[in-house]
Design a protein around this motif. Structure first.
Motif: not given
Length: 496
Positions: A374-387
């Motif tokens: 997760l820390l290194t991801t550039k996947n915007w949707a993954m960040r969205g799910l985290f938030w």
């Protein structure tokens, strides 16, 4: 600083000036001191609801200024307390100012929330904040320009070329409107103009200016189905990216899915099957909720069901049970998504313990830090799910970014395991009884609808997450034996 003998309106003006002066000086110490001042003022009984809302708006601004000083290149880490604090205080301000006539401040707050949500990967929900602002003031140009900005970046995760083009059309339209406005400051206009150039370099101007008129896909449907589809489209509840832009009949279907995949020869179609399950659960409770809020008369199944009137204004009916089902299923979707993510991303976490709040952390423990993937991801949707997961409350986490999260979690616990009651007339003496959770009927509708919207967003982000990960896999070289899995659609006639 002594504010004891000053009027609240004068105090607000003074503290606003102090904050802006500290911002102009890039003075981190003064900004941090202003946080203490604002926190003290918020607890002061002299301030009314509107004034406390403005103080929370000021607090959000202070945290944004601190963030800019700490991260001047605008490349923020995935998770920072500054981002969390901004969202929390803006949401509190939004709630406190909701019923006031301070439309300008409400628009500022919703525009800022839209920008923040777009930045953290919750790009679908960002559009909702911009649209809420424009429902208050259709000429609030900063919301129009930032909505276009958000649509441009949203388009980059949309995999369908036709839909992506439509997103770009509407992004450009908003950006041009903002550029032509006198309300938008020059720095923003420059950024908007640069984005317009990028769009125009990718598509012919003739096509960008050609906004299609779509045919009416409702014509052959019966009235009941039309009403349901219209309600779903107007409330932006279809699992379809275009429903974040349009509400016409062309978007009235749940289009989004996860992509075809390259799998090992012995792999089962687990992910497609599970997404089927999640999507079917969502669309089913969407309809149950729709039926409940549009139910004009008692259901025949409630006839001759003998219930005692306990004189506490409580309601019982099949209609309300459907809303409770919708609430429970929507909440359960989040943990099922975490189960999906754990397996899909090969996180190796305990499948029996994983939850939507904990799946992002090493060994399901927030104290052990975020997972490297997760820390290194550039996947915007993954960040969205985290938030998005931060909108939910779990006892292991002392904070959420949604001020209502703890109450919603409590409601779920009482519905599932304890005594829960929906009432038609609020009675404070009864709410003090801890054995039963009581809630006003309309308030429960509102909270269930909120969960419905949140679960829709989560499913959208999950789909985009998988699309982005599969795109990366497709360009990687692999010597393993794989087989392509093609998409075969289940016929509507077989859904019995």
């Amino acid at each position: 600083m002594n504010f004891d003998e000053r009027r609240p309106i004068d105090i607000l003006e003074t503290i606003g000036e102090i904050i802006e002066a500290a911002r102009e000086e890039n003075n981190l110490l003064k900004l941090e001191e202003s946080i203490d001042i604002l926190s003290t003022l918020i607890d002061n009984a002299r301030f009314n609801q509107r004034e406390i809302g403005i103080l929370n708006y000021f607090l959000a601004n202070v945290w944004s200024y601190i963030q800019r000083i700490k991260f001047p290149d605008e490349e923020f880490p995935l998770e920072t307390p500054e981002l969390e604090k901004q969202i929390i205080h803006l949401r509190i301000a939004n709630r406190l100012l909701k019923d006031t006539n301070d439309n300008f401040k409400k628009c500022q707050i919703q525009t800022n929330l839209g920008n923040l949500f777009s930045h953290i990967g919750r790009f679908s929900e960002a559009q909702e904040y911009f649209n809420q602002c424009l429902e208050i003031d259709q000429n609030f140009e900063m919301a129009i320009g930032n909505r276009g900005f958000g649509l441009y970046y949203y388009a980059r995760v949309v995999f369908d070329a036709t839909q992506q083009f439509i997103f770009m059309q509407y992004a450009r339209k908003d950006l041009l409107n903002a550029i032509a406005s006198n309300q938008v400051y020059n720095e923003a206009k420059y950024a908007f103009a640069g984005m317009v150039k990028q769009i125009e370099s990718a598509y012919p101007l003739k096509e960008l200016n050609d906004f299609k008129k779509y045919k009416d896909f409702y014509k052959k449907l019966d009235k009941k189905e039309i009403n349901y589809k219209k309600w779903s489209a107007e409330n932006k509840l279809f699992i379809n990216p275009l429903n974040d832009i349009l509400t016409e009949s062309v978007v009235a279907h749940d289009y989004l899915f996860i992509p075809t995949m390259i799998l090992k020869s012995d792999d089962k179609l687990f992910f497609h099957s599970m997404f089927n399950q999640l999507k079917q659960e969502f669309v089913s409770v969407r309809f149950l909720f729709y039926e409940s809020v549009n139910s004009p008369k008692p259901h025949f199944s409630d006839k001759e069901v003998v219930l005692m009137d306990t004189l506490d204004y409580s309601d019982y009916s099949f209609t309300l049970e459907k809303i409770k089902i919708a609430f429970r299923v929507c909440y359960s979707i989040f943990d099922k998504i975490s189960y999906f993510i754990n397996i899909y991303l090969n996180l190796g976490l305990d499948k029996n313990r994983v939850s939507f709040r904990t799946v992002w952390y090493n060994n399901l423990d927030k104290n052990k830090g975020l997972n490297t993937k997760l820390l290194t991801t550039k996947n915007w949707a993954m960040r969205g799910l985290f938030w998005l997961s931060k909108d939910l409350h779990e006892k292991e986490f002392d904070t959420t970014i949604d001020p209502d999260a703890k109450e919603i979690a409590t409601i779920r616990n009482f519905i599932e395991h304890k005594s829960f009651k929906i009432i038609n007339s609020f009675n404070e003496t009864w709410t003090k009884k801890t054995e039963t959770f009581e809630i006003d009927r309309q308030l429960f509708y509102d909270k269930t609808f909120k969960l419905l919207k949140l679960s829709r967003s989560a499913l959208m982000y999950l789909s985009f997450l998988v699309y982005d990960e599969e795109r990366k896999k497709s360009i990687e070289q692999s010597n393993e034996l794989t087989i392509p899995v093609n998409f075969l659609k289940i016929k509507d006639a077989d859904k019995i």
